[in-house]
Design a protein around this motif. Structure first.
Motif: not given
Length: 421
Positions: A137, A146, A131
């Motif tokens: 996210h 992430a 990531a």
């Protein structure tokens, strides 16, 4: 003491920036209980691309409810779901020559991200996912692992692993993150566990309106294809037209293996999330990733209505791009009037002004609220003033909101200058 003060958790956030009681909403506007009108440049953090209580979508939903249409159906087959699937295929996927299967997940973007990450790990048999810095996210454990922002990561309460973080394009001057990535993949002693997937936003919304270029995306794709790494595009905020196209990666040559959608997918603010996957990746066992509310039929109805009304041809997309160009010009003008102290960032109808500090951006947004404009910040330190109005906003409303923003910038800078002198 209000019931919010007495009963609601301190985790609430937007209410702190906009401390009034809202009672009604229509189009690009919210109205408080006193009847004061506010132009909404937040739009449910990108959930209301078609505005509040869009009349076309509302009519479709009311008709469905009046006819006793199925409201909740788990993942059973319903007419509403079939109509959505057929419409999404014919108006979105087929014209773009995209071949994907659709997975209905729990109704949040974070759940779609969780499903995408799990699927990538299941398909490849690997656990590590790459990531990027400033990526956002979601706040469930896999998604927040992430996510780059330490404020959100700090709320997890456990260690967050199985993620390798790389610098996003432009993160640090002179740093070529993709050259670094490829070198580490080719070096058996780099310590990089071979990734199952790379997860990224083509436009980082909460991370500060950072945009990946076409060249960078194509380089990333070549690296991933050469090393058998899946590509996951998180299009939860930048999708559904926000970028100027339905998907943020259109016309870049970038072809994700997995795509996540949510936010404005239902078109009406109803919870709805979706994972698009290349057909060969669909190795789920029945019920292996499920969710009680993955069958929100009311959301299927409004989503279908939105697609039929706005995406039958290129007219709506053209209007978005036209407004985006004008938005960029006005933001440049505001910056010029302020002495060039800001940097315009973003693309499409998710653009904003990066200031020298989060404190300055926060003061400008607070001043704008007093003048009748709801607008928020993004970025690592909340330094970016972020315009996220509905895509259906009229030209007059857009101009009115930007005039308020301009006035607010001038007022705050004048106050700051008085303090210095």
């Amino acid at each position: 003491m209000t019931p919010f003060d007495q009963l609601e958790s301190d985790v609430q956030s937007y209410a702190r920036s906009f401390p009034v009681m809202f009672g009604r909403a229509q189009g690009a506007c919210l109205f408080d209980q006193e009847g004061k009108r506010y132009l909404d440049f937040l739009a449910g953090a990108g959930t209301l691309n078609y505005g509040h209580n869009n009349p076309v979508l509302k009519e479709a939903l009311l008709e469905y409810i009046n006819n006793d249409g199925v409201a909740h159906g788990l993942d059973m087959h319903t007419e509403a779901k079939a109509q959505f699937l057929d419409t999404f295929q014919s108006l979105i996927l087929a014209p773009r020559e995209m071949n994907y299967k659709l997975q209905f997940t729990g109704p949040t973007g974070a759940n779609a991200v969780e499903a995408a990450m799990k699927l990538a790990r299941k398909v490849t048999g690997r656990s590590n996912i790459v990531a990027f810095t400033n990526g956002f996210h979601g706040c469930t454990l896999g998604a927040v692992a992430a996510t780059g922002n330490q404020h959100h990561r700090g709320g997890a309460g456990v260690g967050l692993g199985n993620i390798t973080r790389l610098p996003y394009e432009g993160y640090a001057e002179g740093v070529d993150s993709l050259a670094l990535f490829e070198t580490m993949l080719d070096d058996g002693s780099s310590g990089l566990d071979h990734p199952a997937a790379v997860l990224l936003e083509v436009i980082q919304g909460e991370g500060g309106l950072n945009c990946a270029t076409k060249t960078w995306l194509q380089r990333l794709q070549k690296i991933c294809r050469r090393h058998d790494i899946l590509l996951i595009a998180d299009d939860i905020q930048a999708g559904c037209g926000r970028s100027g196209h339905f998907f943020s990666f259109e016309n870049t040559g970038f072809e994700p293996d997995i795509i996540t959608l949510s936010k404005s997918l239902s078109g009406f603010g109803l919870p709805f999330a979706l994972v698009l996957m290349k057909p060969e990746l669909d190795c789920w066992k029945p019920g292996e990733h499920n969710g009680t509310f993955r069958g929100n039929n009311h959301a299927f109805v409004t989503a279908t209505a939105a697609l039929n009304h706005y995406w039958q041809d290129g007219a709506f997309q053209f209007e978005i791009q036209k407004k985006a160009k004008w938005l960029a010009q006005r933001l440049d003008s505001i910056n010029a009037s302020a002495g060039g102290i800001f940097t315009r960032k973003g693309r499409g109808m998710m653009q904003g002004l990066a200031s020298r500090s989060g404190d300055l951006a926060s003061k400008i947004c607070a001043e704008a609220f007093q003048r009748g404009l709801i607008i928020e910040t993004s970025g690592a330190d909340g330094e970016v003033i972020k315009c996220l109005c509905s895509l259906t906003i009229t030209q007059a409303e857009l101009e009115e909101g930007l005039n308020i923003l301009s006035q607010s910038v001038n007022a705050v800078l004048e106050q700051e200058n008085r303090k210095v002198s």
